[in-house]
Write a protein that holds these residues in place. Structure first.
Motif, mmCIF file in Angstrom:
data_model
loop_
_atom_site.group_PDB
_atom_site.id
_atom_site.type_symbol
_atom_site.label_atom_id
_atom_site.label_comp_id
_atom_site.label_asym_id
_atom_site.label_seq_id
_atom_site.Cartn_x
_atom_site.Cartn_y
_atom_site.Cartn_z
ATOM 1 N N ASN B 149 39.756 14.059 -1.733
ATOM 2 C CA ASN B 149 39.882 13.911 -0.280
ATOM 3 C C ASN B 149 40.790 15.027 0.213
ATOM 4 O O ASN B 149 42.010 14.870 0.238
ATOM 5 N N PRO B 150 40.209 16.156 0.588
ATOM 6 C CA PRO B 150 41.049 17.304 0.950
ATOM 7 C C PRO B 150 42.008 17.017 2.106
ATOM 8 O O PRO B 150 43.030 17.679 2.237
ATOM 9 N N GLY B 151 41.672 16.024 2.914
ATOM 10 C CA GLY B 151 42.535 15.703 4.051
ATOM 11 C C GLY B 151 43.778 14.918 3.674
ATOM 12 O O GLY B 151 44.686 14.772 4.487
ATOM 13 N N ARG B 152 43.834 14.408 2.466
ATOM 14 C CA ARG B 152 45.023 13.660 2.006
ATOM 15 C C ARG B 152 45.844 14.612 1.148
ATOM 16 O O ARG B 152 45.600 14.743 -0.058
ATOM 17 N N TYR B 153 46.782 15.275 1.794
ATOM 18 C CA TYR B 153 47.452 16.423 1.172
ATOM 19 C C TYR B 153 48.255 16.055 -0.079
ATOM 20 O O TYR B 153 48.353 16.834 -1.011
ATOM 21 N N GLN B 299 48.724 10.522 7.703
ATOM 22 C CA GLN B 299 47.633 10.747 8.638
ATOM 23 C C GLN B 299 47.458 9.618 9.648
ATOM 24 O O GLN B 299 46.747 9.780 10.636
#
Lengths: 258, 302
Positions: B149-153, B299
């Motif tokens: 999940n690229p959005g969960r750094y 997020q």
């Protein structure tokens, strides 16, 4: 879709129109408007940013869904099939834009979908009839513009080619289909949204979490013990099992006895 | 820039919570226990054979709790069956891979246990090799399902599966030592597991702790010298809201205190070994908490 932020006045008509179009339940949103205050008195400015599913060209949610419940159709709309969704929330975790939510169990209509993931559909049922999405129709300032980006004569294609546009989180490679004109970094940036959230917003969010538990057993209330909430989530989860088991039992009963 | 403030936004729930974090911990401890079980029958270290059955049973029991957590955490529990139907199964979805692994791993363990009980070395080894690959893959997948999940750094790092597997190894050993200690009270003296074996297991656990600290340090370096999102995720979310599970439960209680015990003369005492095992077994759960919920928390304000 193109959203001209210079024209957005933060009236929330789009949010209301979307809620009305789909009967979106309390505590979840298909579209919403973020608000920020800039500057220092007396030189202040309020900025707005409508948000919705970005209908990405390379959607992480579609890639990660284990049951093909979410898919991208031939026109580029990212859509959800309730009958395939198992409510695992993988797509919610995957979406970098918070555009997905789990429909709550408590809904008024008997046949309304529950505990499956929902999202903006770009009002595909309206678009198929030649109408624009409800949020675009309701926008009083004409800030939301909808059309076919592949058609060079469409207003959106002209705006995207002429104006300086930006998209959210371009670094993730999702290639969003929602473009913003006049985007302000103060409101578009994720880190800024976290670092510079107002105290009041944090308190409201905490109140929200305490009153809208959600069905994911995952919320941590800021300022309170993390481990208390971890434990409470587990207790709530265990307490929910008999209720869900009754649902499963009823489904079997219906299957066998009709 | 600092004069701007976000005053209104939609509120977003964190999507995966406590049940998922417990599931990650259970699968890890199960895989770790099974690795111990395989020492004797698969890798041929004969002195480990007496604990093979206990370790396998512990691994199976922990894995049997998993469906309870996973199925009832679904919005539609009955639809878990979709994960097994070819018409629904989605080859690019990490969870779809995990569903296959979670189903096949216990089956292979049951078959392995059958051959261990029958004392059939050839088939126990053959099935054990398959089972150990499945055990490691099942836990590898728990790292991958959040990594992709690229959005969960915080989660988007290739170290994720390694962190999970190392945590699994040490928590599995820790839990196994505790179980063997309890088991020794209830079996005949000649059936008891020797103390020297437990000391040796504690030694392996110590190597695992050192490697886990190294991985955690690498992860810290990446987030500390990384993008603004990574720094924020580490500096404000993990060191702030998730301070207890991240700093105290995992790092101090789960890694540094056991390491201090296991490098000191205390490692020769029963109190030292059992205490360190207990701390490691439950300290690793701290990592599962911040890993699952921390990455999503940042997020939730976006």
């Amino acid at each position: 879709m193109v959203i001209d932020l210079r024209k957005c006045i933060g009236c929330m008509s789009c949010v209301v129109a979307c809620k009305a179009e789909y009967g979106v339940p309390l505590g979840v949103w298909r579209t919403w408007v973020k608000v920020a205050d800039k500057g220092r008195y007396p030189h202040t400015k309020r900025v707005f940013m409508p948000r919705l599913c970005n209908h990405c060209d390379y959607p992480i949610c579609v890639r990660n869904c284990p049951t093909q419940a979410t898919f991208k159709n031939e026109d580029g709309f990212v859509l959800q099939r309730y009958n395939r969704c198992i409510g695992c929330r993988t797509c919610v975790v995957a979406c970098p834009y918070n555009a997905r939510h789990l429909l709550p169990e408590a809904r008024k209509g008997k046949n309304l979908p529950r505990l499956v993931v929902d999202k903006c559909t770009f009002c595909i049922h309206r678009v198929k009839k030649g109408l624009v999405p409800a949020c675009v129709q309701a926008c009083v300032g004409g800030a939301r513009i909808f059309g076919d980006l592949n058609d060079p004569k469409s207003q959106v294609a002209k705006l995207v080619s002429k104006e300086q546009v930006s998209v959210l989180k371009p670094e993730l490679g999702t290639s969003p289909s929602v473009y913003y004109i006049g985007g302000d970094w103060a409101i578009m940036d994720e880190n800024h949204s976290y670092k510079f959230r107002s105290r009041q917003l944090v308190e409201e969010f905490n109140t929200f979490k305490k009153n809208h538990f959600g069905d994911a057993f995952a919320d941590i209330v800021e300022g309170e013990s993390t481990m208390y909430w971890v434990g409470k989530n587990m207790a709530d989860f265990i307490a929910s099992i008999p209720h869900k088991a009754a649902g499963v039992f009823n489904a079997f009963k219906k299957l066998i006895f009709g | 820039m600092d004069d701007s403030v976000i005053i209104s936004n939609a509120f977003h729930h964190v999507a995966w919570g406590t049940p998922i974090s417990i599931y990650f911990w259970l699968v890890g401890a199960s895989a770790g226990s099974f690795v111990l079980s395989a020492f004797g029958w698969v890798f041929g270290i004969k002195r480990y054979k007496p604990l093979a059955l206990s370790a396998s049973i512990l691994a199976i029991v922990m894995l049997l709790i998993v469906p309870v957590l996973l199925i009832w955490d679904l919005g539609k529990p009955l639809r878990f069956i979709y994960l097994m139907l070819p018409g629904y199964w989605h080859s690019t979805g990490p969870m779809a891979w995990g569903a296959l692994l979670i189903m096949s791993y216990p089956v292979s363990m049951f078959i392995y246990v059958y051959f261990v009980v029958k004392n059939d070395q050839f088939w126990a080894r053959f099935v054990g090799i398959i089972a150990i690959v499945l055990a490691l893959s099942t836990h590898w997948y728990t790292g991958v399902v959040m990594e992709l999940n690229p959005g969960r750094y915080i989660n988007h790092t290739a170290l994720a599966p390694l962190l999970f597997l190392t945590g699994a190894f040490i928590s599995g050993i820790g839990l196994m030592i505790i179980v063997l200690w309890i088991q020794n009270f209830f079996v005949r003296p000649e059936k008891r597991i020797e103390w020297s074996l437990m000391e040796e297991m504690a030694q392996y656990m110590m190597y695992g702790i050192v490697f886990d600290i190294f991985l955690l340090y690498l992860d810290f370096m990446q987030t500390h010298y990384g993008t603004e999102s990574e720094m924020l995720g580490h500096g404000e979310v993990l060191m702030g809201i998730f301070n207890f599970p991240y700093v105290w439960l995992e790092t101090v209680i789960g890694l540094f205190i056991p390491l201090a015990i296991l490098v000191s003369p205390l490692k020769r005492t029963r109190l030292g070994v059992y205490g360190a095992s207990f701390l490691v077994a439950f300290g690793v759960y701290g990592m599962r908490i911040w890993w699952v919920m921390g990455g999503q928390y940042l997020q939730s304000f976006y």
